[in-house]
Design an enzyme around this catalytic site. Structure first.
Site, short mmCIF file in Angstrom:
data_model
loop_
_atom_site.label_atom_id
_atom_site.label_comp_id
_atom_site.label_asym_id
_atom_site.label_seq_id
_atom_site.Cartn_x
_atom_site.Cartn_y
_atom_site.Cartn_z
N CYS A 101 0.83 -1.21 0.00
CA CYS A 101 0.00 0.00 0.00
C CYS A 101 0.86 1.26 0.00
O CYS A 101 1.56 1.54 0.97
CB CYS A 101 -0.91 -0.05 1.23
SG CYS A 101 -1.74 1.48 1.64
N CYS A 161 0.14 3.75 2.76
CA CYS A 161 0.62 3.18 4.04
C CYS A 161 2.11 3.46 4.20
O CYS A 161 2.56 3.82 5.29
CB CYS A 161 0.39 1.67 4.08
SG CYS A 161 -1.34 1.16 4.01
#
Length: 129
Positions: free
Chosen positions: A30, A33
């Site tokens: 991600c 993230c």
């Protein structure tokens, strides 16, 4: 203080005690993230009295499902064993600091009273009918 990894086995113990716990749900693939990770880590160094924890949603799928994580990163905040905040999306440093200040400023006695009132109202409402 650095962040710590949480698993299904230690999650409940980590978030149910006294104090403030921030939990970052993330995954290695991600992009947002990975952008949020250093912001979260830096905040953990500025606030050693707060537990900063991470849940790898790939490794801890059951835990992510129990928390109803549908988008990552998702940040959850617990204070004194009560979940008080949950939001998907990477926060910029100033927003994370503002959130921490707001969590510190909460009157937890008032929060607990509000929860108890809501539960009692729900129980009374369920008896009608």
């Amino acid at each position: 203080m650095t962040t710590r990894d949480l698993t299904l086995q230690d999650f409940e113990q980590a978030v149910s005690g006294d104090g403030i716990v921030l939990v970052d749900y993330w995954a290695a693939w991600c992009g947002p993230c990975r952008m949020f990770a250093p912001i979260f880590e830096q905040a953990s160094e500025r606030h050693p009295d707060i537990v900063f924890a991470k849940v790898d949603t790939e490794a801890e799928r059951e835990l992510a499902a129990m928390a109803q994580i549908t988008s990552i990163p998702t940040l959850m905040v617990f204070r004194d064993g009560i979940g008080i905040f949950s939001q998907a999306g990477a926060l910029p440093p100033t927003a994370l600091e503002s959130l921490i200040e707001q969590v510190r400023a909460l009157d937890m006695d008032a929060v607990k009273t509000e929860i108890e009132t809501a539960i009692e109202s729900g129980a009374e409402g369920g008896e009608r009918g």
